[in-house]
Design a protein around this motif. Structure first.
Motif, PDB file in Angstrom:
ATOM      1  N   GLU A   1       1.376   2.087  -3.571  1.00 38.14           N
ATOM      2  CA  GLU A   1       0.094   2.451  -4.202  1.00 38.14           C
ATOM      3  C   GLU A   1      -0.306   3.890  -3.858  1.00 38.14           C
ATOM      4  O   GLU A   1      -0.691   4.666  -4.740  1.00 38.14           O
ATOM      5  N   LEU A   2      -0.184   4.242  -2.563  1.00 36.61           N
ATOM      6  CA  LEU A   2      -0.607   5.594  -2.159  1.00 36.61           C
ATOM      7  C   LEU A   2       0.332   6.662  -2.725  1.00 36.61           C
ATOM      8  O   LEU A   2      -0.108   7.739  -3.142  1.00 36.61           O
TER       9      LEU A   2
ATOM     10  N   PHE B   1       0.823  -1.223   0.000  1.00 36.36           N
ATOM     11  CA  PHE B   1       0.000   0.000   0.000  1.00 36.36           C
ATOM     12  C   PHE B   1       0.853   1.268   0.000  1.00 36.36           C
ATOM     13  O   PHE B   1       0.387   2.335  -0.403  1.00 36.36           O
TER      14      PHE B   1
ATOM     15  N   ARG C   1      -2.528   5.212   5.626  1.00 39.05           N
ATOM     16  CA  ARG C   1      -2.799   3.864   6.102  1.00 39.05           C
ATOM     17  C   ARG C   1      -1.643   3.393   6.978  1.00 39.05           C
ATOM     18  O   ARG C   1      -0.505   3.848   6.809  1.00 39.05           O
TER      19      ARG C   1
ATOM     20  N   ASP D   1      -7.026   2.518   8.669  1.00 32.23           N
ATOM     21  CA  ASP D   1      -7.143   3.675   7.781  1.00 32.23           C
ATOM     22  C   ASP D   1      -6.832   4.914   8.624  1.00 32.23           C
ATOM     23  O   ASP D   1      -7.540   5.214   9.593  1.00 32.23           O
TER      24      ASP D   1
ATOM     25  N   ASP E   1      -4.384  -3.677   9.907  1.00 29.51           N
ATOM     26  CA  ASP E   1      -4.334  -2.445   9.124  1.00 29.51           C
ATOM     27  C   ASP E   1      -5.325  -1.434   9.679  1.00 29.51           C
ATOM     28  O   ASP E   1      -6.398  -1.810  10.148  1.00 29.51           O
TER      29      ASP E   1
END
Ligand SMILES: Cc1cc2nc3c(=O)[nH]c(=O)nc-3n(C[C@H](O)[C@H](O)[C@H](O)COP(=O)(O)OP(=O)(O)OC[C@H]3O[C@@H](n4cnc5c(N)ncnc54)[C@H](O)[C@@H]3O)c2cc1C
Length: 483
Positions: A223-224, A220, A417, A400, A398
């Motif tokens: 990705e972010l 992630f 995240r 958010d 995980d």
């Protein structure tokens, strides 16, 4: 006409980057006479072509992005960055590529600086060839520490040199923003430099061989960062391998494996690092020139009781803070062994003391790293995949980051995240990754948890302040407890 003169020291350090400087600092503090040899600038890659200039370029980019997320401030910062002012600040930050300040520092600790290329000529002996060709031979009673760092590794593409590609050196020291910039690579240097130059006025195309960015971190993270870079205007092509590069009438043309053609004014290869060990006389002590130098936890090169390799050059963790940590340990180990040779406690002193054994244990499973992009990505210890590969029985939780109270202070919401990887055998944290604005300053809390092997039940009593992003710790611990 050259002259050869031989001078004896307790310790000879080759390379005055941040790591060599710190080894010398520790050995001098222990009362050992120390010579330090530098072929370029005292302060090394980090001060002039890596950490410092890159962060000077990125600080305004990140500050502007943060301001744009802040109610009442966002209107005031709508314009572009003042690129000339950012570059001028970067120039100040690198002391205009002059090392007078750091030379003074070396003098201040009482080490002797030799300018020139250092090469081993046999056990405990280093020959220094000065800029004027003068040769001096330095001998080391106790230790030689190789701290020669790394240089950019370029792929073996025909005619690449004629294109004059950027490496990290040009990317951190350029005096203007190219109109179009191709960045080849998807690791930390690639994404940081893509972030900087896109914000400073270039149109950036990122050509990434793998399937995503920041492949060594939790998926992630890449990705972010990719989402944000794309939103900022960069063109990211993954699964793309550059097969040829030419320069035609000043324009760089890169052609990929699928025959796609990309044009730009400059091309940056951020495709890895190579050890600077090809011309340091390794062959004279039975080691292979050009190789990384594997070491034990006291940073001593396997099979050589007088030879240490510290920092980037040993390939443990290519980060300044980790290299300086190793330098503190190597310096203490050299001093302890030197005292043993003079009748002191020696090797035994390595095992004890208020700061624990002189062993670079954090290199194995507790290395922190911050990627200074917008959003920042910060990680310590093992990712889920690494922990599983290492044979740990683990569970990842995980969260958010936008659900944390501190995030509500941001205007359009906060995107981020977090992941905590918990070892199910002894319920300690093996790794943590945060991605989001400002998380670089949060990672040390995770480093303390990972390096300290703090049980998660105890972490529950480390209460984060309200309303900070640090409250992510509560959410992570709840998510672990409740699932
Ligand atoms: C673009 C970029 C950004 C980075 N940003 C960060 C960051 O934000 N944070 C972080 O922790 N790390 C960062 N790094 C990594 C960091 O720069 C290195 O980990 C660090 O510089 C390693 O320090 P060192 O002393 O081992 O080597 P170096 O800094 O490379 O220093 C080695 C020194 O040895 C000298 N030398 C080499 N061979 C010889 C010889 N034969 N004789 C005499 N002298 C010699 C060199 O001239 C040099 O001065 C970044 C790297 C890059 C490329």
């Amino acid at each position: 006409m050259t002259e050869t003169e031989s001078i004896a020291y307790d310790v000879v350090v080759i390379g005055a980057g941040p790591v060599g400087e710190n080894v010398a600092d520790r050995t001098r503090a222990a009362g050992l006479s120390t010579a330090i040899v530098e072929s370029e600038l005292v302060g090394g890659e980090c001060s002039y072509w890596a950490c410092m200039p890159s962060k000077a370029l990125l600080r305004p980019v990140i500050a502007q992005a943060d301001a744009r997320r802040t109610p009442g401030l966002s209107q005031a910062v709508r314009g572009p960055l003042d690129t000339a002012a950012v570059l001028a600040h970067r120039d100040d930050f690198t002391s205009h590529w002059k090392d007078d300040g750091q030379v003074q520092w070396v003098e201040g600790i009482g080490a002797d600086l030799y300018r020139g290329q250092g090469r081993l000529t046999g056990p405990r002996t280093v020959e220094v060839t000065g800029p004027d060709g003068t040769r001096r031979v330095l001998t080391a009673r106790h230790a030689v520490a190789v701290c020669t760092g790394t240089r950019a590794a370029l792929p073996d593409l025909p005619g690449l040199a004629d294109v004059r590609p950027w490496t990290s050196r040009e990317a951190t020291s350029a005096q203007s923003a190219p109109g179009r910039l191709i960045v080849v690579g998807g690791g930390v240097v690639a994404v940081e430099m893509a972030t900087a130059w896109q914000a400073l006025g270039s149109r950036v195309t990122l050509l990434v061989r793998g399937e995503g960015l920041l492949a060594r971190m939790e998926p992630f993270a890449g990705e972010l960062v990719a989402e944000a870079l794309t939103e900022a205007g960069a063109d990211i092509r993954t699964g793309t391998s550059v097969e040829s590069v030419t320069r035609e009438n000043g324009t760089v043309v890169a052609v990929t494996g699928t025959g796609e053609r990309f044009e730009a004014d400059e091309i940056l290869f951020a495709t890895g690092r190579a050890p600077r060990t090809d011309d340091i006389g390794l062959e004279t002590v039975g080691l292979r020139p050009g190789s990384w130098l594997p070491v034990d936890d006291s940073l001593r090169v396997d099979g050589h009781d007088w030879l240490y390799a510290v920092g980037d050059v040993n390939h443990r963790a290519l980060l300044t803070h980790q290299g300086k940590y190793q330098a503190r340990i190597a310096g203490a180990a050299i001093a302890a062994r030197a005292s043993g040779e003079s009748g002191g406690s020696g090797e035994a002193a390595l095992e004890s003391g208020p700061w624990g054994a002189h062993a670079a244990t954090a290199d194995h499973e507790a290395v922190p790293q911050v990627v200074f992009t917008d959003p920042e990505a910060a990680a310590v210890g093992l990712s889920l995949a690494e922990a599983e590969e290492a044979g740990h029985r683990v569970r990842a939780v995980d969260v958010d980051l936008s659900t944390v109270a501190g995030a509500s202070l941001y205007r359009d919401g906060y995107t981020g995240r977090a992941r905590m990887v918990v070892d199910l055998e002894d319920e300690i944290v093996r790794g943590v990754t945060f991605v989001g604005p400002g998380v670089g300053e949060l990672i040390h809390s995770a480093t303390v948890a990972v390096a300290g092997q703090v049980p998660v039940g105890r972490l529950w009593h480390a209460v984060p302040s309200y309303p900070t992003i640090s409250e992510v710790w509560l959410r992570l611990l709840e998510a672990y407890r409740d699932n």
